[in-house]
Design a protein around this motif. Structure first.
Motif, short mmCIF file in Angstrom:
data_model
loop_
_atom_site.label_atom_id
_atom_site.label_comp_id
_atom_site.label_asym_id
_atom_site.label_seq_id
_atom_site.Cartn_x
_atom_site.Cartn_y
_atom_site.Cartn_z
N LEU A 8 0.80 -1.12 -0.15
CA LEU A 8 0.18 0.20 0.04
C LEU A 8 0.97 1.33 -0.23
N ARG A 9 2.00 1.27 0.74
CA ARG A 9 2.95 2.10 0.73
C ARG A 9 3.47 2.49 -0.78
N GLN A 10 3.72 1.39 -1.24
CA GLN A 10 4.06 1.77 -2.81
C GLN A 10 3.22 2.16 -3.65
N LEU A 11 1.93 1.82 -3.55
CA LEU A 11 0.77 2.14 -4.43
C LEU A 11 0.47 3.54 -4.05
N ARG A 12 0.63 4.05 -2.70
CA ARG A 12 0.48 5.68 -2.55
C ARG A 12 1.46 6.50 -3.25
N ALA A 13 2.78 5.94 -3.24
CA ALA A 13 3.94 6.66 -4.02
C ALA A 13 3.50 6.81 -5.22
N TRP A 14 2.99 5.74 -5.87
CA TRP A 14 2.67 5.88 -7.36
C TRP A 14 1.55 6.86 -7.71
N ASN A 15 0.83 7.13 -6.85
CA ASN A 15 -0.43 7.78 -6.72
C ASN A 15 -0.66 8.89 -5.80
N PRO A 16 0.18 10.04 -5.80
CA PRO A 16 0.20 11.11 -4.95
C PRO A 16 -1.02 11.77 -4.96
N TRP A 17 -1.79 11.94 -5.92
CA TRP A 17 -3.11 12.54 -6.01
C TRP A 17 -4.20 11.94 -5.14
N TRP A 18 -3.90 10.80 -4.31
CA TRP A 18 -4.84 10.06 -3.42
C TRP A 18 -4.74 11.07 -2.25
N GLN A 19 -3.55 11.54 -1.85
CA GLN A 19 -3.58 11.90 -0.73
C GLN A 19 -3.63 13.76 -0.99
N GLU A 20 -2.81 13.99 -2.18
CA GLU A 20 -2.50 15.60 -2.41
C GLU A 20 -3.43 16.11 -3.09
N GLY A 21 -4.67 15.33 -3.86
CA GLY A 21 -5.51 15.84 -4.61
C GLY A 21 -4.95 15.96 -6.15
N PRO A 22 -5.52 16.86 -6.84
CA PRO A 22 -4.96 17.00 -8.34
C PRO A 22 -3.61 17.41 -8.41
N ASP A 23 -3.21 18.29 -7.23
CA ASP A 23 -1.61 18.91 -7.53
C ASP A 23 -0.84 17.62 -7.36
N GLY A 24 -1.10 16.54 -7.12
CA GLY A 24 -0.39 15.48 -6.77
C GLY A 24 0.38 15.13 -8.14
N ILE A 25 -0.18 15.14 -9.23
CA ILE A 25 0.26 14.70 -10.37
C ILE A 25 1.59 15.71 -10.70
N GLY A 26 1.57 16.79 -10.54
CA GLY A 26 2.65 17.48 -10.49
C GLY A 26 4.11 16.87 -9.93
N ARG A 27 4.24 15.90 -9.10
CA ARG A 27 5.32 15.06 -8.84
C ARG A 27 6.13 14.61 -9.94
N PHE A 28 5.14 14.23 -10.97
CA PHE A 28 6.06 13.72 -12.12
C PHE A 28 6.48 14.57 -13.11
N GLY A 29 6.32 15.86 -13.03
CA GLY A 29 6.75 16.80 -14.15
C GLY A 29 6.17 16.48 -15.38
N VAL A 30 5.05 16.36 -15.50
CA VAL A 30 4.32 16.15 -16.60
C VAL A 30 4.20 17.35 -17.55
#
Length: 187
Positions: A8-30
């Motif tokens: 679950l910790r790994q899944l959360r790391a791959w999906n930061p928007w689950w905890q940070e909301g839409p801004d979480g995708i920014g972690r990936f530098g899209v």
């Protein structure tokens, strides 16, 4: 599964928007720039009539298209918990978990810990992005089983080698998956 908290910790790391909301995708530098194929891939994916497969050489932009699709879904207001991304190229996952069951293990853990309901009976539309899925045995049969059970899941999968994707896929996804091949310099 006895390692569920670690997974679950790994899944959360791959999906930061689950905890940070839409801004979480920014972690990936899209990047904002989109390849010509993006619009076609995205429209096919959101129609939900077939799974979408993106194949091509390494570093060609498959994962970027997936992240851009996730960003677009988040911008359209899709609740973050309904969007699930995982890279099966993750060395931690490949070292710690059984490849034969990993596909189903991550989906079951997602349903239990994040969605918090059975995805076969949910009214929500789910969006799954499985990067480098060809690393798992029988991945195509797994996707087929969810499609055949009419799970409300739109699948987008990627693989670095079309030959690997095609030989693994065989006829099991015939009519259930549309494949897009990305080529170098095909902007």
């Amino acid at each position: 599964m006895n390692n569920a908290p670690l997974l679950l910790r790994q899944l959360r790391a791959w999906n930061p928007w689950w905890q940070e909301g839409p801004d979480g995708i920014g972690r990936f530098g899209v990047p904002d720039f989109k390849r010509d194929a993006y619009a076609t891939i995205q429209s096919t994916y959101t129609r939900r009539t077939q799974a979408v497969s993106i194949v091509g050489m390494r570093q060609i932009g498959k994962t970027t298209i997936m992240h851009q699709s996730i960003r677009e879904l988040l911008q359209q207001g899709v609740p973050p918990r309904l969007i699930f991304f995982i890279s099966f190229e993750d060395s931690y996952l490949l070292a710690k978990y059984d490849h034969a069951t990993l596909f189903h293990d991550v989906i079951e853990l997602y349903a239990e810990a994040i969605l918090k309901e059975d995805f076969l009976t949910t009214n929500a539309e789910l969006y799954f992005f499985f990067d480098e899925v060809h690393r798992l045995p029988r991945w195509a049969q797994s996707v087929k089983s969810y499609i055949d059970r009419h799970a409300p899941i739109a699948f987008m999968v990627s693989g670095s080698a079309s030959v690997g994707m095609q030989t693994t896929k065989g006829d099991s996804l015939l009519g259930r998956m549309i494949e897009f091949t990305l080529y170098p310099f095909s902007f």
